[in-house]
Design a protein around this motif. Structure first.
Motif, PDB file in Angstrom:
ATOM      1  N   LYS A 112       1.487  -5.432 -24.727  1.00  0.00           N
ATOM      2  CA  LYS A 112       2.982  -5.529 -25.233  1.00  0.00           C
ATOM      3  C   LYS A 112       3.602  -6.920 -25.482  1.00  0.00           C
ATOM      4  CE  LYS A 112       3.071  -1.034 -25.414  1.00  0.00           C
ATOM      5  NZ  LYS A 112       1.899  -0.915 -24.722  1.00  0.00           N
ATOM      6  N   TYR A 113       3.249  -7.904 -24.586  1.00  0.00           N
ATOM      7  CA  TYR A 113       4.046  -9.028 -24.728  1.00  0.00           C
ATOM      8  C   TYR A 113       2.976 -10.374 -25.080  1.00  0.00           C
ATOM      9  CZ  TYR A 113       7.412  -6.275 -22.505  1.00  0.00           C
ATOM     10  OH  TYR A 113       8.554  -5.470 -22.091  1.00  0.00           O
ATOM     11  N   GLU A 114       1.876 -10.068 -24.974  1.00  0.00           N
ATOM     12  CA  GLU A 114       0.937 -11.428 -25.352  1.00  0.00           C
ATOM     13  C   GLU A 114       0.119 -11.053 -26.491  1.00  0.00           C
ATOM     14  OE1 GLU A 114      -0.285 -13.762 -21.937  1.00  0.00           O
ATOM     15  OE2 GLU A 114       1.965 -13.611 -21.656  1.00  0.00           O
ATOM     16  N   GLY A 115       0.274  -9.815 -27.055  1.00  0.00           N
ATOM     17  CA  GLY A 115      -0.495  -9.802 -28.433  1.00  0.00           C
ATOM     18  C   GLY A 115      -1.775  -9.590 -28.097  1.00  0.00           C
ATOM     19  N   GLY A 116      -2.391  -9.011 -26.578  1.00  0.00           N
ATOM     20  CA  GLY A 116      -3.736  -8.859 -26.430  1.00  0.00           C
ATOM     21  C   GLY A 116      -4.423 -10.366 -26.644  1.00  0.00           C
ATOM     22  N   GLU A 117      -3.815 -11.550 -26.203  1.00  0.00           N
ATOM     23  CA  GLU A 117      -4.486 -13.059 -26.484  1.00  0.00           C
ATOM     24  C   GLU A 117      -5.754 -13.200 -25.857  1.00  0.00           C
ATOM     25  OE1 GLU A 117      -2.184 -16.215 -24.712  1.00  0.00           O
ATOM     26  OE2 GLU A 117      -2.764 -15.278 -22.704  1.00  0.00           O
TER      27      GLU A 117
ATOM     28  N   ILE B  99      -0.862  -3.091 -14.627  1.00  0.00           N
ATOM     29  CA  ILE B  99       0.340  -4.021 -14.815  1.00  0.00           C
ATOM     30  C   ILE B  99      -0.008  -5.136 -16.154  1.00  0.00           C
ATOM     31  CG2 ILE B  99       2.268  -5.308 -14.218  1.00  0.00           C
ATOM     32  CD1 ILE B  99       2.143  -3.950 -11.609  1.00  0.00           C
ATOM     33  N   ARG B 100      -1.052  -5.831 -15.608  1.00  0.00           N
ATOM     34  CA  ARG B 100      -1.647  -6.991 -16.405  1.00  0.00           C
ATOM     35  C   ARG B 100      -1.903  -6.445 -17.889  1.00  0.00           C
ATOM     36  NH1 ARG B 100      -6.317  -9.513 -17.893  1.00  0.00           N
ATOM     37  NH2 ARG B 100      -7.572  -7.851 -17.111  1.00  0.00           N
ATOM     38  N   LYS B 101      -2.532  -5.341 -18.055  1.00  0.00           N
ATOM     39  CA  LYS B 101      -3.008  -4.880 -19.198  1.00  0.00           C
ATOM     40  C   LYS B 101      -1.816  -4.543 -20.139  1.00  0.00           C
ATOM     41  CE  LYS B 101      -7.953  -4.286 -18.512  1.00  0.00           C
ATOM     42  NZ  LYS B 101      -8.710  -3.274 -17.862  1.00  0.00           N
TER      43      LYS B 101
ATOM     44  N   LEU C 190       3.076 -13.604 -15.157  1.00  0.00           N
ATOM     45  CA  LEU C 190       3.186 -13.050 -16.120  1.00  0.00           C
ATOM     46  C   LEU C 190       4.681 -12.470 -16.426  1.00  0.00           C
ATOM     47  CD1 LEU C 190      -0.043 -10.929 -16.794  1.00  0.00           C
ATOM     48  CD2 LEU C 190       0.879 -12.492 -18.376  1.00  0.00           C
ATOM     49  N   LEU C 191       4.941 -11.642 -15.305  1.00  0.00           N
ATOM     50  CA  LEU C 191       6.345 -10.953 -15.372  1.00  0.00           C
ATOM     51  C   LEU C 191       7.475 -12.219 -15.380  1.00  0.00           C
ATOM     52  CD1 LEU C 191       5.857  -8.308 -12.432  1.00  0.00           C
ATOM     53  CD2 LEU C 191       6.408  -7.951 -14.901  1.00  0.00           C
ATOM     54  N   THR C 192       7.320 -13.331 -14.650  1.00  0.00           N
ATOM     55  CA  THR C 192       8.436 -14.581 -14.752  1.00  0.00           C
ATOM     56  C   THR C 192       8.444 -14.982 -16.319  1.00  0.00           C
ATOM     57  OG1 THR C 192       7.762 -14.936 -12.484  1.00  0.00           O
ATOM     58  CG2 THR C 192       9.127 -16.581 -13.750  1.00  0.00           C
ATOM     59  N   ARG C 193       7.318 -15.201 -16.765  1.00  0.00           N
ATOM     60  CA  ARG C 193       7.147 -15.743 -18.161  1.00  0.00           C
ATOM     61  C   ARG C 193       7.678 -14.703 -19.205  1.00  0.00           C
ATOM     62  NH1 ARG C 193       1.533 -15.767 -20.380  1.00  0.00           N
ATOM     63  NH2 ARG C 193       1.135 -16.686 -18.476  1.00  0.00           N
ATOM     64  N   HIS C 194       8.013 -13.551 -19.036  1.00  0.00           N
ATOM     65  CA  HIS C 194       8.453 -12.756 -19.842  1.00  0.00           C
ATOM     66  C   HIS C 194       9.795 -12.037 -19.452  1.00  0.00           C
ATOM     67  CE1 HIS C 194       5.233 -13.035 -22.421  1.00  0.00           C
ATOM     68  NE2 HIS C 194       4.404 -12.648 -21.444  1.00  0.00           N
TER      69      HIS C 194
END
Lengths: 421, 421
Positions: free
Chosen positions: B413-418, B406-408, B266-270
């Protein structure tokens, strides 16, 4: 007295779960002098469970079963046991109240599914599960005690400690069994076996010596069986001492303790503190040290300096050193160790920088290259290692090497090399 | 095709070693569509080994044996196998040269003891051990393949990968088997089972759903057997998606990955970085994150602030806060998280302070109380947890809780709660 351990669960047969329960149960039984002759892992399957019971009931004294007691549909141990021992399922009010209490404590809704957990065969003694919802069960048939417990490790352990071990102890009048363990660090199994060949040949028939190698360490375990416990204790102690004298300072402990326990004990005894500046191990050294209760006596804090700019900023590794020698170098770990000791006001510091893999190696600096620095107020030095395994194991080997450096430093400076005989 | 795994070693029966080999071997066999029907652990003992062979040879397709092949006197597997399959021991030059080479590479003397490692039964196919001295052996009898390998995990794995799995694959024309795993975090097994009751009932007979609970997580595993692999894949994917939609954001991943892999991905993607200020976890969060190759993309460093004066000095926790609120408090972790983020120039920081046990608790702050703070450039907040287990498990639960925060945070914030459907 003998016993057999049966673990039930598809997850064990597809390899999704590592079985830690069996080792723990085996340890507890052995402490009571009960040998475990076999461990069996089988599927959540009626036939597999029945076959395993047929193979063991009437053929050993105790059968410990774990797993397959959860509330979900893939757990079928309880009805199979109920059939096998010719009982029928009845609701146990004591268990029901306990299950409801647990759900209420956790602020979770009590579901109809959970009522099933309070149903038990009417032919067993119910073993109270202090911390979970699935009770244990104690059956007897053909002179064999069969005990079924949940597979969740801490629930199994609670039932063992509260209910199973006290009951078994009461029934016991077994032959004594005595184990004595020496921990060695940094040399291989066959080197040790060669050093000990004559001592091993001289062992009487009722004492066995086993070699238990793991990464960077070999445990030597003396096992004596039969006769009076005090005599066995004396005999194993005597042989252990002979082995210890023969092997010298590669023996890190004469009891079954972890490397981190050895270090915390040594540091505590001499009222010293330690700190770490970790690059490739990423906090693992600090984590291992703080697994020991009471670590706060010897440890105030440490830093993980994974990136170069963090090594520069907080450990004052000069940019020129990082540029010329690189982050994985003697010069870097010397500076890291020196500065971390000051930063955390410690007596001893360890600094680690290396390439654990799987990638990041070069011709000159291959995967597995690790530099470890050690600083005290009096001196600072570094050692180079090349480990040949994967990322996980290289981290473990680095931990062992680093803590062994601390151990040898302490032995030399504070214990006058007492282990060197 | 079916298989049985036999592990040999007294250390398994006294519980001094946890058996990780069986899980790994079971995974490999399952990937080839070979079911493991049973795992057996027995002693380094001629009779025990012979009985286990009698029970399995002719009754299953493949028997994998590990252990009992070391150079020392307590390892007796090889001669027993030689007898059982009616062979005699012969020196194998290829193995001998390899063993000598290993000793020379490691700068260790070659001992007479080690020559024995190059002796093999003349009725087996020798399986080359690339990284160790004990070769593997492949026997066949009554339509059963019996494979013996050393117990040292990485040697066993090398022989499996180099020699065993390719040979088995060649012989195979088995039914397809397909596994699909979902990782859930933070809720109990029975809650999930209740949510999924209708989906579970609707599963066709050839698809099973299993619940694999561990500390703070439950893995859900769909297994489909029989027919064409592409169809199985499609079916399990479809059911997995239904389950995922039903469970919402408690599903952290739809493949069998670790919590730290999820976070690094997740961190890498963003393109974000993370840091930690750890008190009670003592470096464990940083250690787990850096177990993932490529963690350096998202992690520059972190600090372990075990003692109060270190929290003051480097994280600027005011003495008044430590005095009034204490080290285990909301105010402390808020300040720790805020300052650590600045100290390590990170996008997100996690701070942890708690009482993991076994001692150190009070009426007001019991053992198991943990505060976790999370800071970003935009905000900082803290959550309170009370874990009810021992030191090791409380540390693991803290790790899970912290990484789930961290995941939530990232999802929101970054995946719009997909994941919230």
């Amino acid at each position: 007295m003998t016993s057999i351990i049966i673990t039930i669960g598809d997850e064990l047969l597809i390899g999704q779960t590592i079985d830690t329960n069996s080792a723990w149960m085996a340890q507890q039984l052995n402490l009571l002098g009960i040998s475990v002759t076999r461990r069996i892992a089988i599927a959540d399957d009626k036939d597999a469970i029945t076959i395993a019971l047929d193979e063991t009931v009437g053929k050993t004294d105790i059968v410990l079963i774990t797993g397959g007691l959860g509330p979900t549909a893939d757990d079928i141990t309880k009805p199979v046991l109920c059939d096998y021992f010719g009982g029928k399922m009845v609701l146990n009010d004591h268990v029901l109240n306990h299950v409801k209490q647990i759900f209420s404590n956790r602020n979770r809704p009590f579901l109809e599914l959970n009522r099933k957990q309070a149903e038990v065969p009417d032919v067993c003694t119910v073993l109270f599960n202090r911390i979970g919802t699935a009770p244990g069960m104690w059956f007897e048939k053909d002179k064999t005690i069969v005990i079924s417990m949940p597979g969740v490790p801490f629930e199994m352990q609670a039932i063992m400690e509260d209910e199973v071990l006290p009951r078994i102890s009461e029934r016991l009048k077994g032959d004594a069994i005595c184990h004595k363990t020496l921990i060695t660090v940094g040399v291989g199994e066959s080197f040790i076996a060669d050093q000990l060949a004559d001592i091993e040949r001289s062992l009487p028939a009722h004492i066995k010596l086993a070699y238990l190698p793991s990464l960077g360490m070999v445990k030597l375990r003396l096992t004596a069986k039969g006769g009076r416990e005090s005599e066995l204790q004396h005999e194993t102690d005597t042989y252990a001492l002979r082995i210890k004298q023969r092997l010298g300072d590669i023996v890190a402990a004469d009891k079954d303790v972890s490397m981190e326990q050895i270090i915390v004990e040594l540091l505590t005894r001499h009222r010293l503190t330690v700190t770490f500046a970790e690059s490739c191990t990423g906090g693992y050294l600090a984590h291992r040290l703080t697994m020991v209760p009471g670590a706060s006596e010897v440890f105030k804090g440490s830093v993980v300096t994974y990136a170069n700019d963090i090594k520069q900023r907080y450990l004052h590794v000069p940019e020129s050193v990082l540029h010329t020698d690189g982050a994985v170098s003697e010069a870097t770990v010397l500076q890291m160790a020196t500065q971390a000791r000051i930063m955390f006001d410690a007596d001893i510091s360890i600094a680690v920088s290396g390439i654990l893999g799987p990638s990041g190696g070069t011709e000159e600096k291959p995967v597995g290259l690790v530099w470890i620095g050690l600083a005290t107020a009096a001196h600072v030095y570094a050692r180079k290692y090349v480990f040949r395994h994967d990322r996980i194991r290289n981290k473990e080997l680095t931990f062992n090497a680093a803590f062994d450096l601390i151990r040898k430093e302490l032995l030399e400076k504070y214990e006058g090399g007492e282990n060197k005989e």
